[in-house]
Design an enzyme around this catalytic site. Structure first.
Site, PDB file in Angstrom:
ATOM      1  N   TYR A  82      -8.137  -1.353   9.283  1.00 31.69           N
ATOM      2  CA  TYR A  82      -7.955  -0.171   8.427  1.00 31.69           C
ATOM      3  C   TYR A  82      -8.214   1.112   9.230  1.00 31.69           C
ATOM      4  O   TYR A  82      -8.842   1.082  10.289  1.00 31.69           O
ATOM      5  CB  TYR A  82      -8.925  -0.270   7.230  1.00 31.69           C
ATOM      6  CG  TYR A  82      -8.545   0.622   6.070  1.00 31.69           C
ATOM      7  CD1 TYR A  82      -7.317   0.472   5.438  1.00 31.69           C
ATOM      8  CD2 TYR A  82      -9.396   1.625   5.625  1.00 31.69           C
ATOM      9  CE1 TYR A  82      -6.960   1.292   4.386  1.00 31.69           C
ATOM     10  CE2 TYR A  82      -9.047   2.444   4.564  1.00 31.69           C
ATOM     11  CZ  TYR A  82      -7.829   2.276   3.946  1.00 31.69           C
ATOM     12  OH  TYR A  82      -7.474   3.089   2.904  1.00 31.69           O
ATOM     13  N   ASN A 181       3.959  -4.805  -9.486  1.00 31.86           N
ATOM     14  CA  ASN A 181       2.894  -5.548 -10.170  1.00 31.86           C
ATOM     15  C   ASN A 181       1.530  -5.329  -9.526  1.00 31.86           C
ATOM     16  O   ASN A 181       0.537  -5.905  -9.964  1.00 31.86           O
ATOM     17  CB  ASN A 181       3.207  -7.047 -10.191  1.00 31.86           C
ATOM     18  CG  ASN A 181       3.348  -7.625  -8.794  1.00 31.86           C
ATOM     19  OD1 ASN A 181       3.777  -6.931  -7.879  1.00 31.86           O
ATOM     20  ND2 ASN A 181       2.998  -8.883  -8.620  1.00 31.86           N
ATOM     21  N   TYR A 273       2.694   4.593   0.595  1.00 26.07           N
ATOM     22  CA  TYR A 273       1.232   4.570   0.443  1.00 26.07           C
ATOM     23  C   TYR A 273       0.636   3.216   0.817  1.00 26.07           C
ATOM     24  O   TYR A 273      -0.583   3.063   0.860  1.00 26.07           O
ATOM     25  CB  TYR A 273       0.828   4.948  -0.997  1.00 26.07           C
ATOM     26  CG  TYR A 273       1.208   3.916  -2.030  1.00 26.07           C
ATOM     27  CD1 TYR A 273       2.492   3.868  -2.565  1.00 26.07           C
ATOM     28  CD2 TYR A 273       0.290   2.965  -2.446  1.00 26.07           C
ATOM     29  CE1 TYR A 273       2.844   2.899  -3.493  1.00 26.07           C
ATOM     30  CE2 TYR A 273       0.628   1.995  -3.383  1.00 26.07           C
ATOM     31  CZ  TYR A 273       1.911   1.975  -3.896  1.00 26.07           C
ATOM     32  OH  TYR A 273       2.254   1.004  -4.812  1.00 26.07           O
ATOM     33  N   PHE A 298       1.056   9.170   1.611  1.00 22.08           N
ATOM     34  CA  PHE A 298      -0.073   9.606   0.784  1.00 22.08           C
ATOM     35  C   PHE A 298      -1.254   8.681   1.009  1.00 22.08           C
ATOM     36  O   PHE A 298      -1.096   7.452   1.068  1.00 22.08           O
ATOM     37  CB  PHE A 298       0.287   9.607  -0.712  1.00 22.08           C
ATOM     38  CG  PHE A 298      -0.873  10.019  -1.579  1.00 22.08           C
ATOM     39  CD1 PHE A 298      -1.260  11.349  -1.647  1.00 22.08           C
ATOM     40  CD2 PHE A 298      -1.614   9.071  -2.284  1.00 22.08           C
ATOM     41  CE1 PHE A 298      -2.357  11.736  -2.409  1.00 22.08           C
ATOM     42  CE2 PHE A 298      -2.713   9.451  -3.049  1.00 22.08           C
ATOM     43  CZ  PHE A 298      -3.086  10.789  -3.120  1.00 22.08           C
ATOM     44  N   LYS A 358      -6.080  -8.833 -10.137  1.00 20.40           N
ATOM     45  CA  LYS A 358      -7.119  -8.215  -9.285  1.00 20.40           C
ATOM     46  C   LYS A 358      -8.442  -8.946  -9.488  1.00 20.40           C
ATOM     47  O   LYS A 358      -8.813  -9.262 -10.624  1.00 20.40           O
ATOM     48  CB  LYS A 358      -7.219  -6.741  -9.710  1.00 20.40           C
ATOM     49  CG  LYS A 358      -8.267  -5.937  -9.083  1.00 20.40           C
ATOM     50  CD  LYS A 358      -7.934  -5.160  -7.850  1.00 20.40           C
ATOM     51  CE  LYS A 358      -6.626  -4.472  -7.669  1.00 20.40           C
ATOM     52  NZ  LYS A 358      -6.273  -4.327  -6.243  1.00 20.40           N
TER      53      LYS A 358
HETATM   54  N1  NAP Z   1      -2.537   5.165   0.363  1.00 21.81           N
HETATM   55  C1  NAP Z   1      -3.423   5.119  -0.622  1.00 21.81           C
HETATM   56  O1  NAP Z   1      -4.095   6.089  -0.960  1.00 21.81           O
HETATM   57  C2  NAP Z   1      -3.606   3.826  -1.339  1.00 21.81           C
HETATM   58  C3  NAP Z   1      -4.348   3.769  -2.511  1.00 21.81           C
HETATM   59  C4  NAP Z   1      -4.423   2.558  -3.185  1.00 21.81           C
HETATM   60  C5  NAP Z   1      -3.814   1.434  -2.660  1.00 21.81           C
HETATM   61  N2  NAP Z   1      -3.147   1.548  -1.488  1.00 21.81           N
HETATM   62  C6  NAP Z   1      -2.447   0.412  -0.908  1.00 21.81           C
HETATM   63  O2  NAP Z   1      -1.518  -0.044  -1.851  1.00 21.81           O
HETATM   64  C7  NAP Z   1      -1.330  -1.421  -1.685  1.00 21.81           C
HETATM   65  C8  NAP Z   1      -1.547  -2.105  -3.028  1.00 21.81           C
HETATM   66  O3  NAP Z   1      -2.892  -1.983  -3.412  1.00 21.81           O
HETATM   67  P1  NAP Z   1      -3.366  -2.589  -4.812  1.00 21.81           P
HETATM   68  O4  NAP Z   1      -4.826  -2.518  -4.907  1.00 21.81           O
HETATM   69  O5  NAP Z   1      -2.536  -1.984  -5.862  1.00 21.81           O
HETATM   70  O6  NAP Z   1      -2.911  -4.097  -4.542  1.00 21.81           O
HETATM   71  P2  NAP Z   1      -2.972  -5.400  -5.411  1.00 21.81           P
HETATM   72  O7  NAP Z   1      -3.210  -5.080  -6.834  1.00 21.81           O
HETATM   73  O8  NAP Z   1      -3.872  -6.351  -4.722  1.00 21.81           O
HETATM   74  O9  NAP Z   1      -1.472  -5.925  -5.279  1.00 21.81           O
HETATM   75  C9  NAP Z   1      -0.939  -6.282  -4.034  1.00 21.81           C
HETATM   76  C10 NAP Z   1       0.560  -6.109  -4.137  1.00 21.81           C
HETATM   77  O10 NAP Z   1       1.155  -6.319  -2.867  1.00 21.81           O
HETATM   78  C11 NAP Z   1       2.229  -7.261  -3.004  1.00 21.81           C
HETATM   79  N3  NAP Z   1       2.322  -8.007  -1.759  1.00 21.81           N
HETATM   80  C12 NAP Z   1       1.380  -8.766  -1.182  1.00 21.81           C
HETATM   81  N4  NAP Z   1       1.826  -9.268  -0.018  1.00 21.81           N
HETATM   82  C13 NAP Z   1       3.097  -8.820   0.128  1.00 21.81           C
HETATM   83  C14 NAP Z   1       4.094  -8.992   1.107  1.00 21.81           C
HETATM   84  N5  NAP Z   1       3.878  -9.732   2.214  1.00 21.81           N
HETATM   85  N6  NAP Z   1       5.291  -8.398   0.929  1.00 21.81           N
HETATM   86  C15 NAP Z   1       5.514  -7.645  -0.163  1.00 21.81           C
HETATM   87  N7  NAP Z   1       4.613  -7.432  -1.140  1.00 21.81           N
HETATM   88  C16 NAP Z   1       3.409  -8.016  -0.987  1.00 21.81           C
HETATM   89  C17 NAP Z   1       1.822  -8.117  -4.181  1.00 21.81           C
HETATM   90  O11 NAP Z   1       2.977  -8.680  -4.719  1.00 21.81           O
HETATM   91  P3  NAP Z   1       3.153 -10.254  -5.005  1.00 21.81           P
HETATM   92  O12 NAP Z   1       2.661 -10.474  -6.403  1.00 21.81           O
HETATM   93  O13 NAP Z   1       4.616 -10.431  -4.864  1.00 21.81           O
HETATM   94  O14 NAP Z   1       2.346 -11.000  -3.984  1.00 21.81           O
HETATM   95  C18 NAP Z   1       1.219  -7.064  -5.107  1.00 21.81           C
HETATM   96  O15 NAP Z   1       2.230  -6.374  -5.780  1.00 21.81           O
HETATM   97  C19 NAP Z   1      -2.279  -1.858  -0.581  1.00 21.81           C
HETATM   98  O16 NAP Z   1      -1.583  -1.837   0.630  1.00 21.81           O
HETATM   99  C20 NAP Z   1      -3.319  -0.775  -0.602  1.00 21.81           C
HETATM  100  O17 NAP Z   1      -4.005  -0.652   0.614  1.00 21.81           O
HETATM  101  C21 NAP Z   1      -3.021   2.698  -0.836  1.00 21.81           C
END
Ligand code: NAP
Length: 363
Positions: A82, A181, A273, A298, A358
């Site tokens: 990270y 999702n 993001y 973002f 989650k």
């Molecule tokens: N930039 C920011 O400020 C910020 C803030 C919050 C979160 N994030 C990022 O956003 C992402 C999601 O976070 P979250 O907490 O919402 O996650 P989460 O609820 O754990 O969900 C993970 C998501 O990623 C998908 N996924 C997992 N492996 C994948 C792959 N190899 N290819 C495509 N899709 C995949 C999953 O889909 P499936 O059901 O198909 O596995 C699910 O939709 C993370 O990368 C996190 O670090 C960024």
């Protein structure tokens, strides 16, 4: 980055790695915490330890943690991949909700009984108790579901900012997003619905995709489509009933992102993001030349730091999100609660694909 774990740094460790039984459970002045000493596989790197709480001092706040989610960024921190990496050993977890037990004599904003969430990344929330400085904590209402409070500070804030800060969307406009999702995706669907914005939600195909489509539709999704459909002529039919999106939210990278970009409105913006596929973003030349799309990024942690002195913006965002929660317009993400002691199962579950749920550690 020593500042990142300001809270952890003032702890000193008592006993090294527990092996599953807790001889000192319940001893006052101690916190049980999920600690990692080196980067690596999250489930294998974490261990439960007793940490001694530091003195409260005049400006300290003693918090009993109630619940904390396992987010992908928490796992990436432990893996060492990270953008922010705390000094080791460190306590895992960056968000969660706790209840104030005691405050120092100079603390003005918080009182015992208040619910609080971290104001920044790095608190180390996977523990039973913590003593933190007042400015590292944000008060949240205690009349919202605990799962909502525990997951409020990262994903809904990210969804809220991305919907508000990049394109001036008005009711009737549309937004397209992949990983719809995910925790962020579910928040996007619900906040957009409350704003009158229509959503086109891309998910990865799976055997029970209809169940997932139904669930997201119930949340307020206007269209839920499998990733493969992005490449099909049926997309033309979809755009007869919904305008082309002015905003695309990308959490995946690779093919999913390239295909999503092809459907962006002329002059629209794609905000990246997340990079769940670990693939780079490839931009079709035509999207740049003929559609003049804008690519942005973002990071909510940066936004919080940039607005640390502007409490108004943060308070307005938290208040707006809590209003949606109270009105039943934003529910917590689909989740599963697991006791802190059973963290290993929860961490392993959180790394499985297609789970759509989650993991939340409860203390
Ligand atoms: N930039 C920011 O400020 C910020 C803030 C919050 C979160 N994030 C990022 O956003 C992402 C999601 O976070 P979250 O907490 O919402 O996650 P989460 O609820 O754990 O969900 C993970 C998501 O990623 C998908 N996924 C997992 N492996 C994948 C792959 N190899 N290819 C495509 N899709 C995949 C999953 O889909 P499936 O059901 O198909 O596995 C699910 O939709 C993370 O990368 C996190 O670090 C960024």
């Amino acid at each position: 980055m020593r500042w990142l774990l300001g809270v952890t740094a003032v702890f000193y460790r008592l006993k090294v790695r527990a092996t599953g039984t807790w001889s000192r459970r319940g001893v006052s002045g101690l916190s049980r915490a999920l600690v990692y000493e080196k980067h690596g596989d999250p489930a294998a790197s974490l261990g439960l330890e007793n940490l001694k709480l530091p003195d409260l001092g005049a400006t300290g706040v003693h918090v009993k943690m109630l619940a904390a989610p396992i987010n992908p960024s928490d796992l990436n921190m432990i893996q060492g991949t990270y953008a922010l990496l705390p000094d080791l050993p460190a306590v895992g977890g960056n968000e969660g909700v706790g209840q104030v037990l005691k405050v120092g004599s100079k603390v003005t904003r918080l009182r015992p009984g208040d619910w609080v969430i971290p104001a920044d990344a790095g608190l180390g929330t996977w523990r039973t108790e913590v003593v933190a400085q007042e400015d590292l904590l944000l008060k949240v209402p205690s009349d919202i579901p605990i799962e909502s409070a525990a997951t409020l500070g990262v994903n809904p804030c990210t969804a809220y900012r991305m919907l508000l800060d990049f394109e001036a969307l008005t009711p009737g406009d549309s937004v397209i997003q992949n990983a719809a999702n995910s925790g962020v995706g579910q928040a996007v669907i619900q906040i957009a619905r409350a704003m009158g914005i229509r959503t086109i939600n891309v998910v990865r195909d799976r055997p029970d995709i209809q169940t997932l489509m139904d669930r997201l539709t119930l949340l307020g999704a206007d269209h839920v489509i499998p990733e493969e459909m992005l490449r099909k002529p049926e997309m033309k039919d979809l755009f007869r009933s919904v305008p082309k999106p002015r905003l695309a939210l990308n959490c995946v990278g690779g093919k999913s992102t390239t295909e999503m970009l092809r459907h962006l409105e002329h002059g629209g913006t794609m905000v990246t993001y997340g990079g769940m596929s670990k693939q780079p973003v490839t931009v079709p030349v035509s999207a740049l030349i003929f559609n003049d799309v804008t690519l942005r990024g973002f990071w909510v942690t940066q936004w919080k730091r940039d607005h640390a002195l502007n409490k108004e913006a943060m308070n307005e965002m938290i208040a707006s999100l809590c209003t949606l929660i109270r009105q039943g317009k934003m529910t917590p993400p689909a989740c599963k609660q697991t006791p802190l002691e059973e963290y290993r199962v929860a961490v392993e579950e959180s790394m499985k694909p297609f789970s759509s749920s989650k993991q939340i550690l409860v203390m």
